[in-house]
Design a protein around this motif. Structure first.
Motif, PDB file in Angstrom:
ATOM      1  N   SER A   1       0.816  -1.213   0.000  1.00 38.65           N
ATOM      2  CA  SER A   1       0.000   0.000   0.000  1.00 38.65           C
ATOM      3  C   SER A   1       0.851   1.264   0.000  1.00 38.65           C
ATOM      4  O   SER A   1       0.329   2.361  -0.254  1.00 38.65           O
ATOM      5  N   GLN A   2       2.144   1.134   0.267  1.00 38.77           N
ATOM      6  CA  GLN A   2       3.031   2.300   0.361  1.00 38.77           C
ATOM      7  C   GLN A   2       3.801   2.554  -0.939  1.00 38.77           C
ATOM      8  O   GLN A   2       4.858   3.193  -0.932  1.00 38.77           O
ATOM      9  N   TRP A   3       3.275   2.107  -2.055  1.00 37.07           N
ATOM     10  CA  TRP A   3       3.986   2.148  -3.330  1.00 37.07           C
ATOM     11  C   TRP A   3       4.279   3.561  -3.836  1.00 37.07           C
ATOM     12  O   TRP A   3       5.157   3.755  -4.668  1.00 37.07           O
ATOM     13  N   GLN A   4       3.568   4.561  -3.321  1.00 33.85           N
ATOM     14  CA  GLN A   4       3.767   5.931  -3.821  1.00 33.85           C
ATOM     15  C   GLN A   4       4.454   6.841  -2.800  1.00 33.85           C
ATOM     16  O   GLN A   4       4.480   8.051  -2.984  1.00 33.85           O
ATOM     17  N   VAL A   5       5.016   6.261  -1.742  1.00 37.62           N
ATOM     18  CA  VAL A   5       5.659   7.044  -0.680  1.00 37.62           C
ATOM     19  C   VAL A   5       7.180   6.883  -0.809  1.00 37.62           C
ATOM     20  O   VAL A   5       7.710   5.806  -0.538  1.00 37.62           O
ATOM     21  N   PRO A   6       7.910   7.924  -1.226  1.00 36.66           N
ATOM     22  CA  PRO A   6       9.352   7.778  -1.466  1.00 36.66           C
ATOM     23  C   PRO A   6      10.153   7.214  -0.294  1.00 36.66           C
ATOM     24  O   PRO A   6      10.975   6.317  -0.499  1.00 36.66           O
ATOM     25  N   PRO A   7       9.964   7.690   0.967  1.00 38.56           N
ATOM     26  CA  PRO A   7      10.745   7.091   2.064  1.00 38.56           C
ATOM     27  C   PRO A   7      10.452   5.598   2.238  1.00 38.56           C
ATOM     28  O   PRO A   7      11.353   4.814   2.561  1.00 38.56           O
ATOM     29  N   ALA A   8       9.195   5.202   2.039  1.00 34.74           N
ATOM     30  CA  ALA A   8       8.853   3.786   2.158  1.00 34.74           C
ATOM     31  C   ALA A   8       9.497   2.981   1.041  1.00 34.74           C
ATOM     32  O   ALA A   8       9.963   1.855   1.258  1.00 34.74           O
ATOM     33  N   LEU A   9       9.556   3.524  -0.159  1.00 35.83           N
ATOM     34  CA  LEU A   9      10.202   2.825  -1.269  1.00 35.83           C
ATOM     35  C   LEU A   9      11.698   2.651  -1.011  1.00 35.83           C
ATOM     36  O   LEU A   9      12.284   1.627  -1.371  1.00 35.83           O
ATOM     37  N   ARG A  10      12.318   3.656  -0.383  1.00 39.68           N
ATOM     38  CA  ARG A  10      13.736   3.507  -0.028  1.00 39.68           C
ATOM     39  C   ARG A  10      13.896   2.373   0.988  1.00 39.68           C
ATOM     40  O   ARG A  10      14.862   1.607   0.935  1.00 39.68           O
ATOM     41  N   LEU A  11      12.950   2.260   1.917  1.00 41.96           N
ATOM     42  CA  LEU A  11      12.988   1.174   2.890  1.00 41.96           C
ATOM     43  C   LEU A  11      12.815  -0.178   2.190  1.00 41.96           C
ATOM     44  O   LEU A  11      13.423  -1.173   2.593  1.00 41.96           O
ATOM     45  N   ALA A  12      12.013  -0.215   1.133  1.00 39.75           N
ATOM     46  CA  ALA A  12      11.829  -1.459   0.375  1.00 39.75           C
ATOM     47  C   ALA A  12      13.128  -1.908  -0.284  1.00 39.75           C
ATOM     48  O   ALA A  12      13.354  -3.109  -0.466  1.00 39.75           O
TER      49      ALA A  12
END
Length: 528
Positions: free
Chosen positions: A148-159
């Protein structure tokens, strides 16, 4: 205040569990309320922690899990009809261990130590359910909470550090902390510390884990023919539409043209006429075409879905056969037992044939000096599996391409949900990803998961060229794999071991004998 009658509230707990379990679906496209994911589990968890018995927690965990499955996959109803309900009931069982953890660790008035353990073990229990249902035979990893966090840049960095699994752990940890803040005043200090720790983790990763370093750019054209009316000529009409749109790219600088899934309805080795038309298109555009063949092969029985690369001189020899097939959509598990599903829905009348191994294809070098680029193809459902894109990146793929078709679910949430997965796979691998479909949503994401250019909606029938940035290096997730899963399983195993030792060391209760006779009771009996 109107008093609550005895037994009234328990009768409403079951439907409340189903509704609460369905709430997280709002965090996914189409609503895409990504921020809601961090509180979406709170109502369900508050219900579970107040369950009067473990049996009640089991029931409400099961019902909530079933509600979540139906909500996230509701667009399957036109295909599976009532079969979706027993399927959701089966998958809902996977949330029972998590429900028991919530009741045990968050229920009552947890002390600081138990609250701190809950912030680790409750997310680990949720991740366990996600890992098990990610098996292809159970439907695959669709609707993972971290996605669900596919559009959140900090979350994508965590991915890029721990994949979608690390995001799921983070989201559930925040939900657990909110439950403690609401319902357990004695545990507010560890709850605040937990939320602060999650924020610090995101900040540290954002500041200290480098993002992909881009260099060259690849010009990729996505061809989306749009909806073609069903009929005996629909396959040829779709091919002709793709041909027409591709021809319109002539004169533009293009390095690769990508068609969607099932864009070619005949095996190209047995249909030299189709192969010749594609080769002529490649020569006219000046770039190879990656098409997708959905047909019975000339060299063996069964229908395969294959990504095939075609150059100006014809077939290049690069071909990838889809390995992971969609349950019921492309094959029926245990057909002898469940074959009746074809009579109540749109389940596959014939099982497709799965491929054997992933393939990395080589594009030719560009005249301006750009060396040949290696691309890793995936077909539709496979873009949901983190391990497949990771494997392609480890094998040297610089560009990931997913060919998809969600025409059967055109007006549902499915196209948007599917397209969003490309952002996760790009961020995890540090490789750009092209998601090309027949009827939308088509989208392109850069190596950090960022969207490149506008997506093509389900109403579009067009061809569009994207400047796709290429990146080198290796992300921590590609290097170390699914380490959050291993850490979560280790934490759960340690918890089970500790609880097992405690139960062994706990003294057995003294046997209770018959009640002692009182003098008054003896006198009364003598009088009788």
């Amino acid at each position: 205040m109107v008093p609550i009658r005895a037994g009234w509230f328990p009768r409403w707990r079951a439907p409340a569990a189903v509704a609460a379990g369905a709430l997280p679906a709002l965090a996914f496209p189409a609503p895409a309320l990504w921020w809601f994911a961090y509180a979406a589990l709170v109502p369900w968890m508050l219900l579970l922690r107040s369950a009067p018995t473990g049996r009640r927690a089991v029931l409400e965990g099961w019902l909530g899990g079933a509600g979540f499955i139906v909500a996230v996959h509701h667009w399957l109803l036109p295909s599976l009809h009532v079969f979706l309900v027993p399927l959701a009931a089966l998958l809902g069982l996977l949330w029972i261990p998590w429900a028991l953890l919530v009741r045990e660790l968050l229920g009552g008035k947890p002390a600081a130590g138990r609250a701190a353990a809950a912030l680790v073990l409750v997310p680990a229990g949720w991740l366990l359910s996600e890992v098990v249902r990610s098996w292809q035979g159970l439907g695959g990893p669709w609707g993972l909470l971290g996605a669900s966090q596919w559009q959140v840049p900090p979350a994508l960095r965590l991915a890029s550090v721990g994949g979608v699994w690390l995001l799921s752990l983070l989201v559930v940890a925040v939900n657990s902390a909110l439950v403690l803040l609401i319902a357990a005043p004695r545990a507010r200090i560890p709850a605040v510390a937990g939320v602060t720790g999650c924020a610090v983790l995101i900040g540290v990763v954002w500041l200290w884990v480098p993002g992909p370093q881009t260099s060259d750019r690849l010009r990729v054209a996505v061809v989306q023919p749009g909806v073609v009316p069903d009929g005996p000529d629909s396959v040829e009409q779709r091919f002709a539409a793709g041909e027409r749109l591709t021809r319109g790219l002539a004169g533009q600088p293009v390095d690769l043209v990508v068609w969607g899934e099932s864009s070619v309805g005949g095996d190209l080795t047995a249909r030299p006429d189709l192969a010749g038309r594609l080769a002529a298109l490649s020569a006219q555009v000046g770039a190879p075409l990656l098409v997708n063949v959905d047909a019975r092969g000339a060299d063996g029985p069964g229908i395969r879905k294959s990504a095939v690369l075609v150059g100006p001189n014809g077939l290049t020899g690069d071909r990838y056969d889809k390995m992971r097939l969609v349950p019921f959509g492309e094959y029926v598990p245990a057909r002898a037992l469940l074959g009746w599903a074809t009579s109540v829905g749109k389940a596959a009348g014939e099982d497709r044939v799965a491929g054997d191994a992933p393939v990395v294809m080589d594009l030719p070098a560009r005249p301006d000096g750009l060396p040949g680029v290696r691309l890793g193809p995936l077909v539709c459902f496979e873009s949901a599996f983190p391990d497949m894109s990771r494997h392609l990146a480890r094998d040297g793929a610089v560009l990931l391409v997913a060919q998809s078709a969600t025409s059967s679910f055109q007006d549902s949430w499915a196209p948007g949900q599917h397209a969003s997965l490309a952002a996760l796979r790009a961020a995890e691998t540090g490789r750009p990803m092209v998601h090309a479909t027949l009827t939308g949503v088509s989208a392109v994401h850069g190596p950090s998961g960022e969207r490149i250019g506008p997506a093509l909606p389900t109403s579009a029938s067009t061809a569009r060229v994207y400047e796709v940035p290429l990146a080198g290096g290796t992300t921590p997730y590609v290097r170390h794999g699914d380490w959050p899963v291993a850490a979560a399983l280790a934490a759960l195993a340690a918890y089970c071991a500790v609880e097992g030792l405690r139960s062994l060391r706990r003294p057995a209760p003294e046997p209770s004998g018959p009640p002692a006779r009182t003098a008054r009771g003896s006198a009364a009996r003598r009088a009788r």
